[in-house]
Design an enzyme around this catalytic site. Structure first.
Site, PDB file in Angstrom:
ATOM      1  N   LYS A  30      -5.544   3.436   7.654  1.00 27.13           N
ATOM      2  CA  LYS A  30      -6.713   2.773   8.240  1.00 27.13           C
ATOM      3  C   LYS A  30      -6.460   1.280   8.414  1.00 27.13           C
ATOM      4  O   LYS A  30      -5.705   0.686   7.638  1.00 27.13           O
ATOM      5  CB  LYS A  30      -7.965   3.039   7.387  1.00 27.13           C
ATOM      6  CG  LYS A  30      -7.892   2.492   5.945  1.00 27.13           C
ATOM      7  CD  LYS A  30      -8.310   1.044   5.862  1.00 27.13           C
ATOM      8  CE  LYS A  30      -8.083   0.459   4.507  1.00 27.13           C
ATOM      9  NZ  LYS A  30      -8.311  -0.995   4.448  1.00 27.13           N
TER      10      LYS A  30
ATOM     11  N   SER B  90      11.566   0.556   7.483  1.00 30.60           N
ATOM     12  CA  SER B  90      11.007  -0.725   7.058  1.00 30.60           C
ATOM     13  C   SER B  90      12.027  -1.817   7.304  1.00 30.60           C
ATOM     14  O   SER B  90      13.231  -1.572   7.253  1.00 30.60           O
ATOM     15  CB  SER B  90      10.640  -0.680   5.566  1.00 30.60           C
ATOM     16  OG  SER B  90      10.121  -1.920   5.134  1.00 30.60           O
TER      17      SER B  90
ATOM     18  N   ILE C 262       0.826  -1.204   0.000  1.00 29.76           N
ATOM     19  CA  ILE C 262       0.000   0.000   0.000  1.00 29.76           C
ATOM     20  C   ILE C 262       0.867   1.263   0.000  1.00 29.76           C
ATOM     21  O   ILE C 262       0.531   2.268  -0.634  1.00 29.76           O
ATOM     22  CB  ILE C 262      -0.977   0.003   1.198  1.00 29.76           C
ATOM     23  CG1 ILE C 262      -1.980   1.160   1.084  1.00 29.76           C
ATOM     24  CG2 ILE C 262      -0.227   0.096   2.524  1.00 29.76           C
ATOM     25  CD1 ILE C 262      -2.900   1.075  -0.090  1.00 29.76           C
TER      26      ILE C 262
END
Length: 303
Positions: A87, A33, A11
């Site tokens: 989200k 990351s 994403i």
């Protein structure tokens, strides 16, 4: 303004990085990351190390899965940085309330970003529905988990939300556009025998609205919301990007690529205004579905 992106997965690479690259408000200064990175951007594997190395980064956007997100969010807020949450904003409602209190104490912005609310047809749908009465409605939100979350076992684990990961997008639109609040009455959850989170769900909401959510649809994907009102029939298709009234297209675009640029513009405005936006209405409906939901064990699922 300088921003860091934490969690360089699908994403982030598909949506967040392109949105930031084109943004007039933001400069992507660092990433965090375990394995991913962005060419030309300072990369770290540890949030604390990034925060110490980049006092110039005033805002952090978290794209981690829900379960590990809380600890990272606390680090960001305690460092006095503004926080943007992909989200859902957390794995539980209680932890998001903790983050809200911490952001308030630190005097920084916190933003729960519901990207589907930024779809092209949503604002126009909300305006059309204002003052009208909804008599009945249905949500059909069916997509292919293997296409959108290839090999991502976490999404069907406890805390991963399963089909509610995409389904909460529909609920975020619904809670944004309805002229009156909605609540859950009943829910049915289909949970694979080898998983912890539902792969499909059916919800019955107030205002006679139903939701059919499924993570197993191959071929064309379906992201539709239809509402019957005292003034006609409204439909939002393509995840809220196309608006139809009484069968006629009246607004929207054949693209979902405007959602994340709009999110980052919203975040920039909140930071400049010293404000926060932490609406939890979509997450409340999902939590209620897990509380009220009647569970059925279905066939095992493997990627």
């Amino acid at each position: 303004m300088r921003i860091a992106l934490v969690g360089i997965g699908k994403i982030a690479l598909d949506q967040h990085v392109p949105a930031l690259a084109d943004s007039p408000d933001w400069d992507l200064a660092a990433t965090v990351s375990r394995s991913g990175s962005v060419p030309g951007v300072d990369a770290f594997t540890d949030i604390d190390a990034m925060l110490k190395a980049h006092p110039d980064v005033g805002t952090v956007s978290l794209c981690l899965p829900p379960v590990p997100r809380f600890d990272a969010a606390v680090q960001v807020l305690r460092a006095g940085r503004h926080l943007m949450l992909e989200k859902p904003p957390g794995a539980t409602l209680s932890e998001v309330h903790v983050l809200a209190d911490l952001a308030r104490a630190q005097g920084v912005t916190i933003f729960a970003s519901w990207h589907s609310r930024m779809a092209h047809g949503v604002a126009a749908a909300k305006a059309w529905l204002a003052g009208k009465t909804v008599h009945k409605g249905r949500i059909i939100w069916r997509e292919d988990i293997r296409k959108w979350h290839p090999g991502q076992d976490w999404i069907l684990a406890a805390g991963g939300m399963g089909v509610f990961d995409p389904g909460i997008n529909a609920l975020s639109i619904l809670t944004e556009i309805l002229p009156a609040p909605v609540h859950l009455r009943t829910a049915e959850l289909d949970v694979p025998a080898n998983r912890q989170a539902p792969i499909a769900a059916r919800l019955n909401l107030s205002q006679d609205i139903t939701a059919d959510l499924d993570f197993r649809q191959e071929g064309p994907q379906t992201w539709d919301i239809e509402l019957q009102t005292d003034a006609g029939h409204l439909a939002l298709r393509m995840g809220g990007n196309l608006l139809e009234v009484d069968g006629t297209r009246v607004d929207g675009q054949d693209s979902i690529m405007g959602e994340y640029p709009a999110l980052y513009a919203r975040m920039a405005g909140l930071v400049r205004d010293g404000a926060s936006d932490l609406d939890l209405a979509p997450m409340v409906l999902v939590a209620d579905a897990f509380t009220l939901g009647q569970r059925t064990t279905v066939d095992p699922f493997d990627f």
